[in-house]
Design a protein around this motif. Structure first.
Motif, PDB file in Angstrom:
ATOM      1  N   UNK A  79      -7.585   3.779  -3.041  1.00  0.00           N
ATOM      2  CA  UNK A  79      -6.603   4.820  -2.735  1.00  0.00           C
ATOM      3  C   UNK A  79      -7.248   6.212  -2.691  1.00  0.00           C
ATOM      4  N   UNK A  80      -8.493   6.317  -3.132  1.00  0.00           N
ATOM      5  CA  UNK A  80      -9.162   7.612  -3.172  1.00  0.00           C
ATOM      6  C   UNK A  80      -9.680   8.002  -1.795  1.00  0.00           C
ATOM      7  N   UNK A  81      -9.973   9.310  -1.642  1.00  0.00           N
ATOM      8  CA  UNK A  81     -10.556   9.781  -0.395  1.00  0.00           C
ATOM      9  C   UNK A  81     -11.958   9.208  -0.231  1.00  0.00           C
ATOM     10  N   UNK A  82     -12.302   8.803   0.967  1.00  0.00           N
ATOM     11  CA  UNK A  82     -13.590   8.154   1.196  1.00  0.00           C
ATOM     12  C   UNK A  82     -14.727   9.173   1.324  1.00  0.00           C
ATOM     13  N   UNK A  83     -14.571  10.188   2.154  1.00  0.00           N
ATOM     14  CA  UNK A  83     -15.604  11.179   2.433  1.00  0.00           C
ATOM     15  C   UNK A  83     -16.914  10.487   2.783  1.00  0.00           C
ATOM     16  N   UNK A 117       0.821  -1.205   0.000  1.00  0.00           N
ATOM     17  CA  UNK A 117       0.000   0.000   0.000  1.00  0.00           C
ATOM     18  C   UNK A 117       0.859   1.260   0.000  1.00  0.00           C
ATOM     19  N   UNK A 118       1.953   1.253   0.763  1.00  0.00           N
ATOM     20  CA  UNK A 118       2.837   2.424   0.829  1.00  0.00           C
ATOM     21  C   UNK A 118       3.483   2.682  -0.532  1.00  0.00           C
ATOM     22  N   UNK A 148       3.453   5.713  -5.814  1.00  0.00           N
ATOM     23  CA  UNK A 148       3.314   5.645  -7.268  1.00  0.00           C
ATOM     24  C   UNK A 148       2.186   6.543  -7.772  1.00  0.00           C
ATOM     25  N   UNK A 149       1.045   6.528  -7.083  1.00  0.00           N
ATOM     26  CA  UNK A 149      -0.130   7.275  -7.527  1.00  0.00           C
ATOM     27  C   UNK A 149      -0.216   8.674  -6.922  1.00  0.00           C
ATOM     28  N   UNK A 150       0.856   9.155  -6.304  1.00  0.00           N
ATOM     29  CA  UNK A 150       0.809  10.415  -5.563  1.00  0.00           C
ATOM     30  C   UNK A 150       0.358  11.599  -6.428  1.00  0.00           C
ATOM     31  N   UNK A 151       0.960  11.784  -7.583  1.00  0.00           N
ATOM     32  CA  UNK A 151       0.640  12.940  -8.427  1.00  0.00           C
ATOM     33  C   UNK A 151      -0.127  12.567  -9.691  1.00  0.00           C
ATOM     34  N   UNK A 152      -0.784  11.433  -9.696  1.00  0.00           N
ATOM     35  CA  UNK A 152      -1.545  10.983 -10.862  1.00  0.00           C
ATOM     36  C   UNK A 152      -2.965  11.552 -10.817  1.00  0.00           C
TER      37      UNK A 152
END
Length: 154
Positions: A114-118, A97-98, A103-107
């Motif tokens: 990996x998305x925000x749940x809200x 996961x880390x 890898x997906x930090x600036x994509x």
């Protein structure tokens, strides 16, 4: 306490816990005991998978001992080995996961987990741009019937 022996030898001990005298024959465990997550964090991927394989093999041996009527110390070790396997799996999952997070930090697009749940309502609500969009019919109505402004005489 008993004296030191090799791993396969049995040893006898007598202990006094709060005035209760207990004694019995027990067998020493071959491995070091439970594995904790904090001890696994710095290890490489290959080392973690190798340790996982050895723990699973040990668990299989303990299950055989359980079926054939093994000693109590071996049967009680099943729980320790299962928890050790869980710890190794946790560390493997966390490292994966880390790495994915880096890898997906600036994509632009990310995997769903990996998305925000809200909240469901926030995720499904319209964006500002979508809220401002008007159909041709709505635009015509607004143009032909503008909002009325009144001036009040004082």
């Amino acid at each position: 306490m008993g004296r030191a022996h090799t791993d396969t030898e049995k040893w006898r001990y007598t202990v006094n816990y709060a005035g209760v005298r207990t004694s019995g024959i027990f067998y020493k465990m071959s491995s070091k005991g439970r594995v904790y997550c904090k001890g696994l964090r710095g290890k490489s991927k290959e080392d973690l998978y190798k340790q996982l394989d050895t723990l699973k093999q040990e668990l299989a041996n303990l299950r055989v001992a359980q079926v054939t009527g093994g000693m109590p110390s071996k049967l009680s070790k099943i729980r320790v080995v299962r928890r050790s396997i869980a710890a190794v799996n946790i560390v493997i999952r966390q490292t994966i996961k880390a790495n994915l997070k880096k890898f997906y930090e600036n994509k632009k697009y990310k995997p769903l987990d990996m998305r925000l749940k809200k909240t469901h309502q926030i995720r499904k609500s319209l964006t500002r741009h979508e809220r401002k969009i008007r159909t041709a019919k709505q635009q015509r109505k607004i143009r032909l019937n503008p909002k009325r402004r009144y001036a009040i005489k004082a």
